[in-house]
Design a protein around this motif. Structure first.
Motif, PDB file in Angstrom:
ATOM      1  N   SER A  24       0.841  -1.204   0.000  1.00  0.00           N
ATOM      2  CA  SER A  24       0.000   0.000   0.000  1.00  0.00           C
ATOM      3  C   SER A  24       0.872   1.247   0.000  1.00  0.00           C
ATOM      4  O   SER A  24       1.856   1.326   0.742  1.00  0.00           O
ATOM      5  N   ASN A  25       0.499   2.194  -0.829  1.00  0.00           N
ATOM      6  CA  ASN A  25       1.145   3.504  -0.916  1.00  0.00           C
ATOM      7  C   ASN A  25       2.604   3.463  -1.353  1.00  0.00           C
ATOM      8  O   ASN A  25       3.263   4.489  -1.340  1.00  0.00           O
ATOM      9  N   LYS A  31      -4.223   3.119  -0.301  1.00  0.00           N
ATOM     10  CA  LYS A  31      -4.213   2.160   0.794  1.00  0.00           C
ATOM     11  C   LYS A  31      -5.209   1.053   0.460  1.00  0.00           C
ATOM     12  O   LYS A  31      -6.338   1.328   0.072  1.00  0.00           O
ATOM     13  N   SER A 112      -9.337   0.327  -3.274  1.00  0.00           N
ATOM     14  CA  SER A 112      -9.064   1.400  -2.316  1.00  0.00           C
ATOM     15  C   SER A 112     -10.171   1.558  -1.277  1.00  0.00           C
ATOM     16  O   SER A 112      -9.995   2.298  -0.306  1.00  0.00           O
TER      17      SER A 112
END
Length: 136
Positions: A24-25, A31, A112
């Motif tokens: 994530s990210n 996320k 997301s």
């Protein structure tokens, strides 16, 4: 369509077998809230045929191959996914359908947002109307 990206995921090459990953990210621009997969798709079937109001997704062909067709209400573009180290980033408000699944293909999708039926747009004409409102 400018924000659609084919993301080259990290590859750890090893004689015993290769490894790819995403976080994530880091490799993906959101996320992760939900993960799901599509498999055992009978020949000729189409999955998707909807858009999301808020959800962004990353789609990966973990095994086999399939086509992801994206449409912004005016332009349609096809992406063939056939490598487990490529992920297709699909932002919100793009119509998508997944088709041409090879035998034993496995599609991994990360989203997301958590599942929310109200986020789906399942009618293409409604989708085009909402897209036009956004452009104004």
């Amino acid at each position: 369509m400018d924000s659609v990206q084919l993301i080259d995921l990290p590859k750890v090459l090893d004689r015993r077998g290769n490894l790819s990953f995403f976080e994530s990210n880091n490799q993906i621009p959101f996320k992760i809230k939900r993960t799901y997969w599509i498999y055992d798709v009978p020949g000729g079937e189409i999955r998707g045929s909807h858009a999301f109001k808020e959800s962004c997704e990353l789609i990966i062909a973990l095994s086999g191959s399939f086509d992801v067709i994206l449409n912004d209400g005016e332009v349609e573009k096809k992406y063939n996914l056939n490598r487990s180290y490529f992920g297709l980033y699909v932002p919100k408000m793009l119509w998508r359908r997944v088709e041409n699944f090879s035998t034993n293909s496995l599609a991994l999708i990360v989203s997301s947002i958590s599942y929310d039926e109200n986020d789906y747009i399942r009618d293409f004409d409604e989708f085009k109307m909402l897209r036009n409102e956004i452009k104004k």
